[in-house]
Design a protein around this motif. Structure first.
Motif, PDB file in Angstrom:
ATOM      1  N   ASP A 185      49.901  54.857  28.856  1.00 40.94           N
ATOM      2  CA  ASP A 185      50.224  53.672  28.064  1.00 40.94           C
ATOM      3  C   ASP A 185      48.985  52.933  27.582  1.00 40.94           C
ATOM      4  OD1 ASP A 185      49.293  52.556  30.407  1.00 40.94           O
ATOM      5  OD2 ASP A 185      51.179  51.591  30.959  1.00 40.94           O
ATOM      6  N   GLY A 186      47.793  53.512  27.822  1.00 42.42           N
ATOM      7  CA  GLY A 186      46.560  52.923  27.325  1.00 42.42           C
ATOM      8  C   GLY A 186      45.954  51.869  28.228  1.00 42.42           C
ATOM      9  N   ARG A 187      46.550  51.605  29.371  1.00 43.27           N
ATOM     10  CA  ARG A 187      46.033  50.611  30.313  1.00 43.27           C
ATOM     11  C   ARG A 187      45.265  51.293  31.439  1.00 43.27           C
ATOM     12  NH1 ARG A 187      47.971  45.387  29.457  1.00 43.27           N
ATOM     13  NH2 ARG A 187      48.802  45.354  27.336  1.00 43.27           N
ATOM     14  N   TYR A 188      44.348  50.541  32.027  1.00 42.55           N
ATOM     15  CA  TYR A 188      43.588  51.082  33.146  1.00 42.55           C
ATOM     16  C   TYR A 188      44.484  51.296  34.362  1.00 42.55           C
ATOM     17  CZ  TYR A 188      39.160  50.088  30.784  1.00 42.55           C
ATOM     18  OH  TYR A 188      38.117  50.078  29.918  1.00 42.55           O
ATOM     19  N   ARG A 189      44.199  52.355  35.083  1.00 44.94           N
ATOM     20  CA  ARG A 189      44.876  52.574  36.347  1.00 44.94           C
ATOM     21  C   ARG A 189      44.386  51.526  37.357  1.00 44.94           C
ATOM     22  NH1 ARG A 189      43.714  58.642  37.908  1.00 44.94           N
ATOM     23  NH2 ARG A 189      45.447  58.323  39.366  1.00 44.94           N
ATOM     24  N   ARG A 190      45.246  51.191  38.309  1.00 42.69           N
ATOM     25  CA  ARG A 190      44.902  50.198  39.318  1.00 42.69           C
ATOM     26  C   ARG A 190      45.149  50.773  40.706  1.00 42.69           C
ATOM     27  NH1 ARG A 190      42.339  45.609  37.026  1.00 42.69           N
ATOM     28  NH2 ARG A 190      42.880  45.772  34.818  1.00 42.69           N
ATOM     29  N   ARG A 191      44.443  50.184  41.678  1.00 40.88           N
ATOM     30  CA  ARG A 191      44.627  50.587  43.070  1.00 40.88           C
ATOM     31  C   ARG A 191      44.973  49.370  43.902  1.00 40.88           C
ATOM     32  NH1 ARG A 191      41.786  50.916  47.680  1.00 40.88           N
ATOM     33  NH2 ARG A 191      39.832  50.220  46.760  1.00 40.88           N
ATOM     34  N   CYS A 192      45.873  49.541  44.836  1.00 40.78           N
ATOM     35  CA  CYS A 192      46.240  48.478  45.762  1.00 40.78           C
ATOM     36  C   CYS A 192      45.351  48.601  46.996  1.00 40.78           C
ATOM     37  CB  CYS A 192      47.719  48.604  46.140  1.00 40.78           C
ATOM     38  SG  CYS A 192      48.276  47.384  47.361  1.00 40.78           S
ATOM     39  N   ASP A 193      44.479  47.630  47.209  1.00 41.33           N
ATOM     40  CA  ASP A 193      43.596  47.690  48.382  1.00 41.33           C
ATOM     41  C   ASP A 193      44.386  47.349  49.640  1.00 41.33           C
ATOM     42  OD1 ASP A 193      43.115  44.644  49.027  1.00 41.33           O
ATOM     43  OD2 ASP A 193      42.879  44.837  46.851  1.00 41.33           O
ATOM     44  N   TRP A 194      43.832  47.725  50.761  1.00 36.47           N
ATOM     45  CA  TRP A 194      44.530  47.533  52.033  1.00 36.47           C
ATOM     46  C   TRP A 194      44.792  46.066  52.314  1.00 36.47           C
ATOM     47  CZ3 TRP A 194      45.600  51.811  50.855  1.00 36.47           C
ATOM     48  CH2 TRP A 194      45.288  53.023  51.443  1.00 36.47           C
ATOM     49  N   ASP A 195      43.900  45.197  51.894  1.00 36.86           N
ATOM     50  CA  ASP A 195      44.060  43.772  52.157  1.00 36.86           C
ATOM     51  C   ASP A 195      45.293  43.218  51.436  1.00 36.86           C
ATOM     52  OD1 ASP A 195      42.858  41.521  53.581  1.00 36.86           O
ATOM     53  OD2 ASP A 195      42.519  40.657  51.597  1.00 36.86           O
ATOM     54  N   LEU A 196      45.483  43.642  50.186  1.00 37.39           N
ATOM     55  CA  LEU A 196      46.656  43.195  49.431  1.00 37.39           C
ATOM     56  C   LEU A 196      47.936  43.750  50.052  1.00 37.39           C
ATOM     57  CD1 LEU A 196      48.106  41.878  47.068  1.00 37.39           C
ATOM     58  CD2 LEU A 196      47.526  43.872  45.668  1.00 37.39           C
ATOM     59  N   ALA A 197      47.921  45.036  50.403  1.00 43.86           N
ATOM     60  CA  ALA A 197      49.094  45.645  51.021  1.00 43.86           C
ATOM     61  C   ALA A 197      49.433  44.948  52.339  1.00 43.86           C
ATOM     62  CB  ALA A 197      48.850  47.129  51.256  1.00 43.86           C
ATOM     63  N   ARG A 198      48.415  44.657  53.127  1.00 43.18           N
ATOM     64  CA  ARG A 198      48.632  43.976  54.405  1.00 43.18           C
ATOM     65  C   ARG A 198      49.227  42.582  54.178  1.00 43.18           C
ATOM     66  NH1 ARG A 198      44.036  44.665  56.409  1.00 43.18           N
ATOM     67  NH2 ARG A 198      44.459  46.134  58.097  1.00 43.18           N
ATOM     68  N   GLY A 199      48.702  41.868  53.175  1.00 41.47           N
ATOM     69  CA  GLY A 199      49.205  40.531  52.886  1.00 41.47           C
ATOM     70  C   GLY A 199      50.675  40.542  52.503  1.00 41.47           C
ATOM     71  N   ILE A 200      51.075  41.520  51.709  1.00 43.05           N
ATOM     72  CA  ILE A 200      52.480  41.637  51.311  1.00 43.05           C
ATOM     73  C   ILE A 200      53.357  41.933  52.521  1.00 43.05           C
ATOM     74  CG2 ILE A 200      54.119  43.019  49.996  1.00 43.05           C
ATOM     75  CD1 ILE A 200      51.953  43.315  47.843  1.00 43.05           C
ATOM     76  N   ILE A 201      52.940  42.881  53.351  1.00 40.52           N
ATOM     77  CA  ILE A 201      53.724  43.249  54.536  1.00 40.52           C
ATOM     78  C   ILE A 201      53.871  42.061  55.490  1.00 40.52           C
ATOM     79  CG2 ILE A 201      53.723  44.666  56.630  1.00 40.52           C
ATOM     80  CD1 ILE A 201      52.426  46.894  54.953  1.00 40.52           C
ATOM     81  N   GLN A 202      52.790  41.304  55.666  1.00 35.80           N
ATOM     82  CA  GLN A 202      52.810  40.202  56.630  1.00 35.80           C
ATOM     83  C   GLN A 202      53.577  38.990  56.138  1.00 35.80           C
ATOM     84  OE1 GLN A 202      48.588  39.611  57.338  1.00 35.80           O
ATOM     85  NE2 GLN A 202      48.640  40.888  59.185  1.00 35.80           N
ATOM     86  N   HIS A 203      53.685  38.792  54.836  1.00 32.35           N
ATOM     87  CA  HIS A 203      54.237  37.531  54.323  1.00 32.35           C
ATOM     88  C   HIS A 203      55.577  37.654  53.612  1.00 32.35           C
ATOM     89  CE1 HIS A 203      50.738  35.168  55.419  1.00 32.35           C
ATOM     90  NE2 HIS A 203      49.958  36.095  54.906  1.00 32.35           N
ATOM     91  N   VAL A 204      56.035  38.853  53.356  1.00 33.08           N
ATOM     92  CA  VAL A 204      57.327  38.991  52.647  1.00 33.08           C
ATOM     93  C   VAL A 204      58.437  39.252  53.661  1.00 33.08           C
ATOM     94  CG1 VAL A 204      58.618  40.349  50.988  1.00 33.08           C
ATOM     95  CG2 VAL A 204      56.223  39.784  50.547  1.00 33.08           C
TER      96      VAL A 204
END
Length: 204
Positions: A185-204
């Motif tokens: 789609d012409g956009r840059y690929r992105r990566r989810c770092d461990w810190d972001l993944a951990r934050g989602i797991i801990q707070h959702v």
């Protein structure tokens, strides 16, 4: 030429420091990861995330950093021509992880949560999944694109993915690690770092 003796891991930061000492006004292309580095923010008035490749000879994600002569109260962030708002407000949308808690452990072969942490080459595809989807996958300690996570938190795959997608939409991905290469789609690929993944797991 030897790498100069300095406090930076990347040569562009050393060069940028030199430019800021000599120039009152500055517009410079930098790696998009600069926005999360925390460097030289005192004079950073605007940061524009360039959403697609500018150059035919590289697909490295870049951004345009604009600096003023005096200290700024806030940095304004843009995604292309779209104004996203103040950097502090965007950063506040990122769930804050607590790495001291032992409730989330990455790269565990017998983990109870799967994580596809890198966009594929077609679309925004980062997501949490059930371990059965990664059956037979051998976890590699150095891998940051696919992993299994061991957590004592109640597993909420659907809720976590909803929170992840909401975060991506609200921030236009500017706080997610850019990855070399464009999606279909012409956009840059992105990566989810461990810190972001951990934050989602801990707070959702």
């Amino acid at each position: 030429m030897d790498f100069p003796k300095c406090d930076y891991q990347d040569i562009y930061a050393f060069a940028l420091e030199k430019c800021l000492k000599r120039c009152k006004w500055l517009a410079v292309l930098v790696p998009e990861s600069f926005l999360r580095s925390g460097l030289f923010r005192e004079r950073l008035s605007d940061f524009i995330s360039l959403t697609s490749s500018l150059f035919s000879d590289t697909a490295h994600p870049v951004g345009l950093a604009l600096f003023t002569p005096k200290k700024v109260e806030e940095t304004v962030v843009w995604s292309g021509e779209k104004k996203l708002g103040a950097l502090s407000e965007i950063e506040a949308l990122r769930p804050q992880a607590n790495p001291r808690k032992a409730d989330v452990k990455f790269n565990r072969q017998n983990g109870n949560v799967g994580l596809l942490a890198l966009d594929n080459t077609k679309t925004a595809s980062i997501r949490f999944c059930y371990p059965s989807e990664l059956k037979g996958y051998k976890v590699r300690e150095s891998c940051r694109s696919i992993t299994l996570v061991e957590t004592t938190v109640q597993v909420r795959i659907e809720e976590w993915n909803k929170a992840l997608n909401s975060f991506r939409e609200k921030t236009h991905n500017v706080l997610m690690t850019p990855y070399r290469g464009l999606r279909a789609d012409g956009r840059y690929r992105r990566r989810c770092d461990w810190d972001l993944a951990r934050g989602i797991i801990q707070h959702v």
